[in-house]
Write an enzyme that holds these catalytic residues in place. Structure first.
Site, short mmCIF file in Angstrom:
data_model
loop_
_atom_site.label_atom_id
_atom_site.label_comp_id
_atom_site.label_asym_id
_atom_site.label_seq_id
_atom_site.Cartn_x
_atom_site.Cartn_y
_atom_site.Cartn_z
N ASP A 1 0.83 -1.21 0.00
CA ASP A 1 0.00 0.00 0.00
C ASP A 1 0.87 1.26 0.00
OD1 ASP A 1 -2.28 1.52 0.05
OD2 ASP A 1 -2.65 1.27 2.19
N HIS B 1 2.57 3.44 -9.05
CA HIS B 1 2.46 2.00 -9.32
C HIS B 1 3.70 1.49 -10.08
CE1 HIS B 1 -1.45 2.12 -7.65
NE2 HIS B 1 -2.03 2.74 -8.65
N LEU C 1 11.14 -20.59 -4.42
CA LEU C 1 10.10 -19.75 -3.81
C LEU C 1 8.74 -19.96 -4.49
CD1 LEU C 1 9.32 -17.16 -2.08
CD2 LEU C 1 9.94 -15.84 -4.11
C1 FPP Z 1 -1.85 0.30 -3.26
O1 FPP Z 1 -1.42 1.60 -3.42
C2 FPP Z 1 -1.38 -0.59 -4.28
C3 FPP Z 1 -2.18 -1.17 -5.23
C4 FPP Z 1 -3.60 -0.90 -5.39
C5 FPP Z 1 -1.68 -2.15 -6.17
C6 FPP Z 1 -0.32 -2.71 -5.92
C7 FPP Z 1 0.33 -2.75 -7.22
C8 FPP Z 1 1.63 -2.70 -7.46
C9 FPP Z 1 2.64 -2.70 -6.37
C10 FPP Z 1 2.16 -2.62 -8.82
C11 FPP Z 1 1.70 -3.70 -9.75
C12 FPP Z 1 2.10 -5.03 -9.31
C13 FPP Z 1 2.63 -6.00 -10.11
C14 FPP Z 1 2.94 -7.32 -9.58
C15 FPP Z 1 2.92 -5.77 -11.53
P1 FPP Z 1 -2.53 2.72 -3.45
O2 FPP Z 1 -2.73 3.12 -4.87
O3 FPP Z 1 -3.75 2.27 -2.75
O4 FPP Z 1 -1.81 3.86 -2.64
P2 FPP Z 1 -2.52 4.99 -1.78
O5 FPP Z 1 -3.24 4.30 -0.66
O6 FPP Z 1 -1.34 5.81 -1.31
O7 FPP Z 1 -3.41 5.76 -2.70
#
Ligand code: FPP
Length: 243
Positions: free
Chosen positions: A18, A35, A129
């Site tokens: 997150d 992202h 893994l």
């Molecule tokens: C949360 O940050 C993260 C996500 C919704 C998606 C996680 C995705 C990635 C780490 C990248 C893609 C992954 C792969 C494996 C290709 P948020 O957008 O909710 O952050 P915020 O709470 O600060 O708005």
């Protein structure tokens, strides 16, 4: 930094990644840039887990609720998922990583569905893994699906409802091949599980770290593992010192 001795490693670490959006906002960048940076953190942590000899790592990449985000952001996340598998699958194979994707396959684009199947097939015999991506995943939906399946079997006379135990129930979950997580990490200072591995995390140690996901990497991962190794887990019993 010293690596945690292998014997103290949790068997299964699950991470709620997150903070990508906030990481981007702090830099006056669009959320998508967060992202993109998040994928680099994924790479870093997967390499660290593989180098350490960790058995199971599960990453929450896209929740069943994430479809509610603006179309452009959903599109960007899908694009990153595609690009990640295109660019990293060879390395994962070389490392002996076995890839699994848990979640609903019904809403994802056909080409992503195919890509997922291909990645799982290509790595099925790998013994390093176990890397699992939760993608279009929701814990309540997973539990409801398992209940529906068992109810159907009972209705059709294939199952005696009296034989339903937690162990049997768990065989109907996406994670039936994996041990339950010992450690669930959530980055970015939020204290929620957000529908992630609800059943499976019954006895997991929870670690909430303030670092935003794109800033999380090998060092922070190892620090979380070292912290875990210092905790005492009782599984509802009393500690040895008291007993
Ligand atoms: C949360 O940050 C993260 C996500 C919704 C998606 C996680 C995705 C990635 C780490 C990248 C893609 C992954 C792969 C494996 C290709 P948020 O957008 O909710 O952050 P915020 O709470 O600060 O708005």
């Amino acid at each position: 930094m010293a690596l945690a001795p292998k014997t103290d490693l949790p068997r299964h670490v699950a991470i709620i990644m997150d903070g990508n959006g906030r990481w981007a906002r702090k830099r006056f960048l669009p959320r998508e840039a967060g992202h993109v940076a998040g994928v680099n953190a994924v790479r870093d942590v997967v390499r660290a887990a593989s180098d350490l000899g960790l058995q199971n790592l599960t990453l929450f990449a896209f929740s069943s609720e994430n479809w509610k985000r603006p179309k452009t952001e959903v599109g960007a996340l899908m694009g990153l998922f595609r690009a990640y598998f295109r660019s990293d699958l060879d390395e994962l194979e070389q490392r002996g990583v076995r890839v699994r994707i848990i979640g609903s396959r019904e809403r994802v684009a056909t080409d992503i569905g195919r890509m997922i199947e291909d990645a799982e097939k290509r790595t099925v015999a790998n013994t390093g893994l176990n890397l699992t991506f939760a993608f279009d995943y929701g814990g309540q939906e997973e539990i409801a699906n398992a209940a529906r399946e068992l109810a159907r079997a009972a209705k059709e006379g294939r199952l005696d409802p009296e034989t339903i135990t937690p162990e049997l129930f768990a065989t109907r979950l996406f994670t039936s091949a994996l041990p339950e997580p010992d450690l669930v990490i959530r980055t970015s200072g939020e204290y929620r599980l957000s529908n992630f591995l609800l059943w499976q995390s019954a006895y997991a140690e929870l670690a909430f770290v303030d670092t935003l996901w794109p800033d999380f990497g090998r060092e922070q991962f190892i620090a979380s593992l070292e912290n875990f190794a210092r905790r005492e887990r009782r599984f509802g019993a009393v500690s040895d010192a008291v007993a």
